[in-house]
Design an enzyme around this catalytic site. Structure first.
Site, PDB file in Angstrom:
ATOM      1  CE  LYS A  75      -3.883   1.763   2.885  1.00  0.00           C
ATOM      2  NZ  LYS A  75      -4.803   1.375   3.975  1.00  0.00           N
ATOM      3  CB  SER A 150      -8.039   3.434   3.281  1.00  0.00           C
ATOM      4  OG  SER A 150      -7.196   2.766   4.181  1.00  0.00           O
ATOM      5  CB  SER A 174      -8.208   0.241   5.773  1.00  0.00           C
ATOM      6  OG  SER A 174      -8.892   1.450   5.826  1.00  0.00           O
TER       7      SER A 174
HETATM    8  N1  GLN Z   1     -12.955   3.688   7.168  1.00  0.00           N
HETATM    9  C1  GLN Z   1     -12.196   3.885   8.361  1.00  0.00           C
HETATM   10  C2  GLN Z   1     -11.724   5.310   8.464  1.00  0.00           C
HETATM   11  O1  GLN Z   1     -11.989   6.060   7.557  1.00  0.00           O
HETATM   12  C3  GLN Z   1     -11.060   2.930   8.433  1.00  0.00           C
HETATM   13  C4  GLN Z   1      -9.856   3.331   7.690  1.00  0.00           C
HETATM   14  C5  GLN Z   1      -8.696   2.444   7.924  1.00  0.00           C
HETATM   15  O2  GLN Z   1      -8.814   1.334   8.444  1.00  0.00           O
HETATM   16  N2  GLN Z   1      -7.541   2.950   7.577  1.00  0.00           N
HETATM   17  O3  GLN Z   1     -11.116   5.717   9.403  1.00  0.00           O
END
Ligand code: GLN
Length: 486
Positions: A75, A150, A174
């Protein structure tokens, strides 16, 4: 589901293909298909070619492991020396770290081949990957839909044969949620099981590097390789997980106590509920014991998460000032204006929203009312999760209350998007591990994911349970392109 890593590894060992050839195959898929899916935001093909050469030497001299010569991706928030790592943000444009993250050091040591960095929500803040400065990746199952986020680029890459596996980060879902949207596996390990050194921080008490892969076995091979204590990360833990990948399949589910909390099913879409119900029935028919669990604290998880994550983010993102990293505006009158302009122009709207929210809940006068209260409630959640794992071995729950959204569906309403994280965030708040496993599709053919959640350091238990389902149940999610490995 397809066992991509072990299939390729066997082909490499049998000399049916070399890592150099395999790497060229992946590169050509990326060159043709990334235009469609926008999964990669930068490529490292030249380095990948030399890593593949080195891997072929390891194979020839007998020092290969299961991951030697296998092409993969990181990532865009996981550092590798000299390679662009931008968190899909303008503020880190052009940023190349000068050191490797521990996960990459470990994989590189095993002869992994890294193809490039994958798309994500800016600074990992989001559930669709649409806040990326590079534009959203598209879901290979249906390109009118998001990949989730994400770690959406990694999920799309793994699903669409653009990498054998991917590492992502999971702060509130994410890894698991994009895995569920794209119909693959996504493991969020126990907090401390995998070193965070070299992962660009979002919410440090929640962040954990996780694995996106096509099968449980693939997931386990990668987890075995990246887990372990690390002197560079004081929160990493010395725990002997054993060789999970090679012990899969030795256990059935007779007597496995599966907890089901009704609160986890409140407000979720009917097709998802039905798919998870059938998976639970499958386990029961194979001798598992289903235990009804009550988890009333669950509804507090979302506000607790968004307060703690934003508070930590506002502090972690304080370092982006135009002096040390990435973007700096062209003109400014003094240092203060330079910092102001850097942050105003460099961060996207969602990141700014969260920095402001985090700063607010930490500010004097509001700290006790929000941040401190959230920390106390977090303790309650941790205690309640400890209690339920006295009653059951694993908990089964949906990964998300919905399947992949249409593109741009949530962009107007941040709160709607936050609400969709309800099923994943409790796992990060409490630090336990969970894997998302495909269990079906909705009426339009989009994959549905189920979480198998365990107590801390029970990765073996949840991976065993997931493997049993994968091998013996018909999940109804087709392998992408009919299951071809390449
Ligand atoms: N959707 C969650 C957020 O926006 C999780 C994001 C993540 O796990 N990086 O914080």
């Amino acid at each position: 589901m397809r066992e991509v890593i072990s299939t390729l590894s066997q082909m490499l060992k049998n000399k049916e293909i070399s890592s150099a050839e395999l790497t060229e195959k992946y590169i050509s898929v990326i060159e043709s298909d990334n235009k469609i899916y926008n999964a990669y935001v930068s490529e490292t093909f030249d380095k990948a070619r030399s890593q593949a050469k080195a891997a072929d030497e390891m194979i020839a001299n007998g020092s290969a492991t299961a991951l030697t010569g296998i092409p993969m991706t990181l990532k865009d928030n996981i550092c590798s020396d000299g390679d662009l790592t931008t968190c899909a943000s303008k503020i880190l444009s052009g940023f190349r770290p000068y050191y490797d993250s521990t996960v990459w050091t470990k994989l590189k040591g095993q002869g992994a081949v890294m193809l490039g960095k994958t798309n994500m929500d800016e600074f990992a803040m989001g559930s669709t990957s649409e806040t990326s400065v590079y534009g959203a990746p598209l879901n290979p199952r249906n390109t009118e839909h998001v990949t989730g986020g994400s770690s959406g680029g990694g999920a799309a890459a793994v699903c669409a044969n653009m990498a054998a596996y991917a590492l992502g980060s999971d702060t509130g879902g994410s890894v698991r949620q994009p895995a569920s949207f794209c119909g693959i596996m996504g493991l969020k390990p126990t907090y401390g099981a995998v070193s965070r050194y070299g992962l660009i921080a979002y919410g440090s008490s929640l962040d954990q590097i996780g694995v996106l892969a096509n099968s449980v076995k693939d997931t386990a091979v990668v987890f075995d390789a990246i887990s372990g204590v690390d002197p560079h990360d004081q929160t990493s833990v010395d725990f002997d997980f054993g060789d999970i990948a090679n012990s899969l399949g030795q256990k059935d589910v007779k007597g496995l106590k599966i907890g089901v909390a009704k609160e986890y099913f409140d407000g979720i879409n009917g097709e998802i509920k039905d798919a998870i119900d059938s998976a639970i029935k499958f386990y029961e028919a194979n001798g598992a014991e289903i235990v009804d669990i009550s988890l009333p604290v669950l509804k507090q998880a979302l506000p607790v998460y968004y307060i703690i994550a934003c508070a930590e983010a506002s502090s972690n993102l304080g370092r982006y000032d135009g002096i040390r990293y990435g973007y700096r505006p062209e003109s400014f009158n003094d240092v203060e204006e330079m910092i102001l302009k850097t942050r105003t122009e460099g961060f996207g709207d969602e990141v700014k929203r969260r920095i402001m929210l985090g700063t607010y809940v930490l500010s004097s006068g509001y700290y006790d009312a929000y941040y401190k209260k959230a920390c106390l409630l977090r303790e309650n959640l941790i205690a309640d999760f400890e209690d339920i794992f006295n009653e059951c071995d694993v908990l089964i729950a949906p990964t998300a209350p919905n399947t992949a959204f249409k593109l741009n569906f949530n962009s107007a309403s941040p709160v709607e998007m936050y609400l969709s994280d309800i099923a994943t965030v409790p796992i990060n708040i409490t630090g336990v591990p969970a894997i998302s496993v495909p269990v079906g599709t909705d009426g339009s053919g989009l994959p549905i994911g189920m979480q198998i959640i365990g107590k801390k350091f029970s990765e073996k238990t949840i991976l065993d349970a997931a493997y049993f389902y994968e091998k013996n149940a018909d999940c109804g999610v087709e392998d992408f392109k009919g299951g071809v490995v390449l």
